[in-house]
Design a protein around this motif. Structure first.
Motif, PDB file in Angstrom:
ATOM      1  N   LYS A  81       2.465  34.617  54.717  1.00 23.05           N
ATOM      2  CA  LYS A  81       1.065  34.288  54.989  1.00 23.05           C
ATOM      3  C   LYS A  81       0.800  32.823  54.694  1.00 23.05           C
ATOM      4  O   LYS A  81       1.346  32.310  53.714  1.00 23.05           O
ATOM      5  CB  LYS A  81       0.154  35.157  54.114  1.00 23.05           C
ATOM      6  CG  LYS A  81       0.089  36.587  54.573  1.00 23.05           C
ATOM      7  CD  LYS A  81      -0.896  37.349  53.712  1.00 23.05           C
ATOM      8  CE  LYS A  81      -0.898  38.827  54.114  1.00 23.05           C
ATOM      9  NZ  LYS A  81      -1.584  39.651  53.142  1.00 23.05           N
ATOM     10  N   PRO A  82      -0.020  32.134  55.471  1.00 26.90           N
ATOM     11  CA  PRO A  82      -0.652  32.614  56.685  1.00 26.90           C
ATOM     12  C   PRO A  82       0.379  32.929  57.773  1.00 26.90           C
ATOM     13  O   PRO A  82       1.468  32.369  57.766  1.00 26.90           O
ATOM     14  CB  PRO A  82      -1.565  31.442  57.094  1.00 26.90           C
ATOM     15  CG  PRO A  82      -1.024  30.247  56.396  1.00 26.90           C
ATOM     16  CD  PRO A  82      -0.342  30.719  55.165  1.00 26.90           C
ATOM     17  N   PHE A  83      -0.021  33.827  58.699  1.00 22.48           N
ATOM     18  CA  PHE A  83       0.938  34.416  59.640  1.00 22.48           C
ATOM     19  C   PHE A  83       1.722  33.358  60.420  1.00 22.48           C
ATOM     20  O   PHE A  83       2.923  33.508  60.651  1.00 22.48           O
ATOM     21  CB  PHE A  83       0.234  35.366  60.616  1.00 22.48           C
ATOM     22  CG  PHE A  83       1.224  36.141  61.457  1.00 22.48           C
ATOM     23  CD1 PHE A  83       1.774  37.327  60.988  1.00 22.48           C
ATOM     24  CD2 PHE A  83       1.643  35.655  62.692  1.00 22.48           C
ATOM     25  CE1 PHE A  83       2.716  38.023  61.738  1.00 22.48           C
ATOM     26  CE2 PHE A  83       2.586  36.341  63.451  1.00 22.48           C
ATOM     27  CZ  PHE A  83       3.114  37.533  62.967  1.00 22.48           C
ATOM     28  N   PHE A  84       1.041  32.255  60.803  1.00 24.61           N
ATOM     29  CA  PHE A  84       1.731  31.298  61.682  1.00 24.61           C
ATOM     30  C   PHE A  84       2.948  30.644  61.018  1.00 24.61           C
ATOM     31  O   PHE A  84       3.814  30.123  61.703  1.00 24.61           O
ATOM     32  CB  PHE A  84       0.757  30.239  62.225  1.00 24.61           C
ATOM     33  CG  PHE A  84       0.126  29.361  61.186  1.00 24.61           C
ATOM     34  CD1 PHE A  84      -1.161  29.591  60.739  1.00 24.61           C
ATOM     35  CD2 PHE A  84       0.824  28.285  60.663  1.00 24.61           C
ATOM     36  CE1 PHE A  84      -1.740  28.783  59.793  1.00 24.61           C
ATOM     37  CE2 PHE A  84       0.253  27.470  59.712  1.00 24.61           C
ATOM     38  CZ  PHE A  84      -1.036  27.730  59.270  1.00 24.61           C
ATOM     39  N   VAL A  85       3.027  30.708  59.659  1.00 27.73           N
ATOM     40  CA  VAL A  85       4.223  30.125  59.011  1.00 27.73           C
ATOM     41  C   VAL A  85       5.482  30.883  59.405  1.00 27.73           C
ATOM     42  O   VAL A  85       6.592  30.363  59.313  1.00 27.73           O
ATOM     43  CB  VAL A  85       4.119  30.044  57.462  1.00 27.73           C
ATOM     44  CG1 VAL A  85       2.924  29.256  57.001  1.00 27.73           C
ATOM     45  CG2 VAL A  85       4.174  31.409  56.818  1.00 27.73           C
ATOM     46  N   ARG A  86       5.294  32.144  59.891  1.00 30.39           N
ATOM     47  CA  ARG A  86       6.474  32.939  60.264  1.00 30.39           C
ATOM     48  C   ARG A  86       7.220  32.352  61.461  1.00 30.39           C
ATOM     49  O   ARG A  86       8.371  32.674  61.695  1.00 30.39           O
ATOM     50  CB  ARG A  86       6.073  34.381  60.566  1.00 30.39           C
ATOM     51  CG  ARG A  86       5.478  35.077  59.351  1.00 30.39           C
ATOM     52  CD  ARG A  86       5.316  36.539  59.609  1.00 30.39           C
ATOM     53  NE  ARG A  86       4.551  37.185  58.553  1.00 30.39           N
ATOM     54  CZ  ARG A  86       4.453  38.484  58.410  1.00 30.39           C
ATOM     55  NH1 ARG A  86       5.047  39.290  59.263  1.00 30.39           N
ATOM     56  NH2 ARG A  86       3.745  39.002  57.445  1.00 30.39           N
ATOM     57  N   PHE A  87       6.526  31.484  62.230  1.00 29.47           N
ATOM     58  CA  PHE A  87       7.242  30.825  63.326  1.00 29.47           C
ATOM     59  C   PHE A  87       8.329  29.907  62.760  1.00 29.47           C
ATOM     60  O   PHE A  87       9.306  29.598  63.415  1.00 29.47           O
ATOM     61  CB  PHE A  87       6.265  30.045  64.213  1.00 29.47           C
ATOM     62  CG  PHE A  87       5.393  30.955  65.032  1.00 29.47           C
ATOM     63  CD1 PHE A  87       5.909  31.620  66.141  1.00 29.47           C
ATOM     64  CD2 PHE A  87       4.078  31.193  64.674  1.00 29.47           C
ATOM     65  CE1 PHE A  87       5.128  32.492  66.879  1.00 29.47           C
ATOM     66  CE2 PHE A  87       3.288  32.069  65.405  1.00 29.47           C
ATOM     67  CZ  PHE A  87       3.815  32.719  66.513  1.00 29.47           C
ATOM     68  N   LEU A  88       8.141  29.486  61.507  1.00 26.87           N
ATOM     69  CA  LEU A  88       9.155  28.661  60.847  1.00 26.87           C
ATOM     70  C   LEU A  88      10.064  29.494  59.956  1.00 26.87           C
ATOM     71  O   LEU A  88      11.254  29.241  59.833  1.00 26.87           O
ATOM     72  CB  LEU A  88       8.476  27.583  59.973  1.00 26.87           C
ATOM     73  CG  LEU A  88       7.611  26.572  60.700  1.00 26.87           C
ATOM     74  CD1 LEU A  88       6.869  25.698  59.698  1.00 26.87           C
ATOM     75  CD2 LEU A  88       8.475  25.704  61.604  1.00 26.87           C
ATOM     76  N   THR A  89       9.487  30.516  59.310  1.00 25.31           N
ATOM     77  CA  THR A  89      10.234  31.226  58.261  1.00 25.31           C
ATOM     78  C   THR A  89      10.914  32.504  58.756  1.00 25.31           C
ATOM     79  O   THR A  89      11.648  33.131  57.989  1.00 25.31           O
ATOM     80  CB  THR A  89       9.300  31.587  57.095  1.00 25.31           C
ATOM     81  OG1 THR A  89       8.283  32.477  57.584  1.00 25.31           O
ATOM     82  CG2 THR A  89       8.628  30.367  56.498  1.00 25.31           C
ATOM     83  N   GLY A  90      10.683  32.860  60.032  1.00 18.88           N
ATOM     84  CA  GLY A  90      11.247  34.104  60.587  1.00 18.88           C
ATOM     85  C   GLY A  90      10.101  35.000  61.032  1.00 18.88           C
ATOM     86  O   GLY A  90       9.298  35.397  60.197  1.00 18.88           O
ATOM     87  N   LEU A  91      10.067  35.326  62.317  1.00 15.34           N
ATOM     88  CA  LEU A  91       8.908  36.035  62.871  1.00 15.34           C
ATOM     89  C   LEU A  91       8.791  37.459  62.347  1.00 15.34           C
ATOM     90  O   LEU A  91       7.731  37.888  61.890  1.00 15.34           O
ATOM     91  CB  LEU A  91       9.014  36.031  64.398  1.00 15.34           C
ATOM     92  CG  LEU A  91       7.718  36.189  65.172  1.00 15.34           C
ATOM     93  CD1 LEU A  91       6.671  35.181  64.730  1.00 15.34           C
ATOM     94  CD2 LEU A  91       7.983  36.059  66.662  1.00 15.34           C
ATOM     95  N   ILE A  92       9.895  38.211  62.369  1.00 11.18           N
ATOM     96  CA  ILE A  92       9.859  39.623  61.967  1.00 11.18           C
ATOM     97  C   ILE A  92      10.215  39.775  60.500  1.00 11.18           C
ATOM     98  O   ILE A  92       9.549  40.463  59.743  1.00 11.18           O
ATOM     99  CB  ILE A  92      10.866  40.464  62.803  1.00 11.18           C
ATOM    100  CG1 ILE A  92      10.674  40.209  64.291  1.00 11.18           C
ATOM    101  CG2 ILE A  92      10.753  41.951  62.452  1.00 11.18           C
ATOM    102  CD1 ILE A  92       9.391  40.737  64.872  1.00 11.18           C
TER     103      ILE A  92
END
Ligand SMILES: NC(=O)c1ccc[n+]([C@@H]2O[C@H](COP(=O)([O-])OP(=O)(O)OC[C@H]3O[C@@H](n4cnc5c(N)ncnc54)[C@H](OP(=O)(O)O)[C@@H]3O)[C@@H](O)[C@H]2O)c1
Length: 346
Positions: free
Chosen positions: A68-79
């Motif tokens: 979180k925030p969700f958009f960080v997952r584009f860097l840290t791994g989406l799933i």
């Protein structure tokens, strides 16, 4: 990075050289973290292998663990997270060095931060020689040295972006957090006049950090203050530029540790400088440049000269790291939460 390649016991039953680490393989609450056996890293030619004695759980670890925030997952791994062993700060002893390493020797006591590679919630960590590592300040224990670089790194990035120097007036909101308590001390070391905002219980602590004036937020709304400032540094992201604009001198700067209630701060940082008046800055600290390497050495000098001392709230053993996460996420920690790592002798 140590232990991030694998996190469950392999099919042949074990690792030739195992170590203990706090591992998470999915995003979620503190319970997604568990203590597991992973492969102990070795030092490549340009790396030092550090036996970690102390690390921290900080807001950066919490953000990456929760995704979180969700958009960080584009860097840290989406799933699911690409990095499965977190831990941003460390203090420990050099156990081995690669063949090309010249700046460290076996036995050096070192401290620093890993940046987005993480991996310090483990018994061992391999760090590039030119990474964000320095020999430890002589006057600190491992547990005191570990929390010297995360909050202070964010604080110094904000202070340097605003180009604050001697005699300038700065208000720090959230002066008791890791970022805020470092900001107050770093600003005082630069000769700034600091007004700090915190709750009643911690007024004396914050005065002890060097604040010239303290506002108790339970008794007074700092956004109604009569004084004006060259910089308002919100170290807990509880205010907005709109609320703080009247506190700024002409050309004054607002900077926050958070995106803002409507995620507006990065956008305001693009727009407000165009008008030449009071403005928002949103510096994004990096972790790979020579500037960050210099920061670790800068913190070491300030610690040795007595101008900076990281504030420590609680200590937990590595085995109780889930409790540490829970405490950090109350949003009420004072300074830093330290994790003691007892390396196994094997
Ligand atoms: N997501 C990420 O990766 C990331 C990474 C680093 C930092 N951050 C952001 O940076 C901020 C600071 O983190 P931190 O670790 O330094 O501190 P923190 O643990 O978030 O802050 C805790 C401190 O904030 C104070 N506080 C709580 N409410 C307050 C209020 N309304 N006004 C003033 N102070 C208040 C509390 O002290 P009192 O008892 O005195 O209120 C407590 O000491 C957080 O907002 C965090 O979201 C985010």
């Amino acid at each position: 990075m140590a232990g991030n390649e694998s996190c469950s016991r392999p099919w042949w039953g074990g690792y030739s050289s195992p170590m203990k680490a706090a591992v998470h393989t999915s995003y979620g609450p503190p319970d997604v973290v568990r203590i597991a056996e992973v492969e102990k890293p070795t030092a490549k030619d340009n790396e030092v292998l550090v036996k970690v004695h102390a690390t921290t759980v900080n807001r950066t670890d919490c953000g990456f663990r929760a995704g979180k925030p969700f958009f960080v997952r584009f860097l840290t791994g989406l799933i699911r997270p690409k990095v499965t062993v977190l831990g941003y700060e460390l203090a420990g002893e050099v156990e081995a060095v690669g063949s090309g390493v010249t700046s460290f020797v076996v036995g050096d006591r070192v401290f620093g931060f890993t940046g987005s590679r993480f991996g310090a919630h483990a018994e061992y960590l391999a760090v590039p020689e030119d990474g964000l590592l320095a020999t430890m300040p002589a006057n600190l224990t491992y547990e005191q040295a570990a929390p010297s670089t995360e909050g202070s790194h964010y604080a110094l990035s904000m202070i340097r972006a605003a180009k604050i120097g001697s005699g300038q007036a700065v208000l720090v909101n959230g002066a008791t957090g890791a970022v805020g308590s470092a900001a107050v001390q770093l600003l005082k070391s630069l000769g700034a006049e600091v007004t700090a905002v915190c709750g009643t219980e911690h007024v004396e602590l914050v005065r002890g950090l060097g604040a010239d004036r303290v506002i108790d937020y339970t008794a007074e709304d700092f956004t109604k203050d009569e004084q004006t400032y060259d910089l308002v540094l919100d170290a807990v992201g509880k205010s907005s530029f709109g609320q703080c604009k009247r506190l700024l001198k002409p050309g004054g700067i607002y900077v926050s540790s958070d995106f803002g209630p409507l995620s507006q701060n990065p956008i305001l940082a693009l727009i407000t400088p165009l008008f030449g008046g009071r403005k928002v800055l949103f510096p994004i600290p990096t972790d790979r440049s020579a500037r960050e390497q210099e920061m670790v050495k800068y913190f070491k000098e300030l610690i040795e000269s007595g101008e900076f001392k990281p504030v420590i709230d609680r200590r937990y053993p590595l085995d109780e790291i889930v409790e540490a996460y829970r405490y950090v996420e109350t949003g009420q920690k004072i300074g830093n939460v330290v994790i003691s790592v007892e390396p196994s002798t094997s």
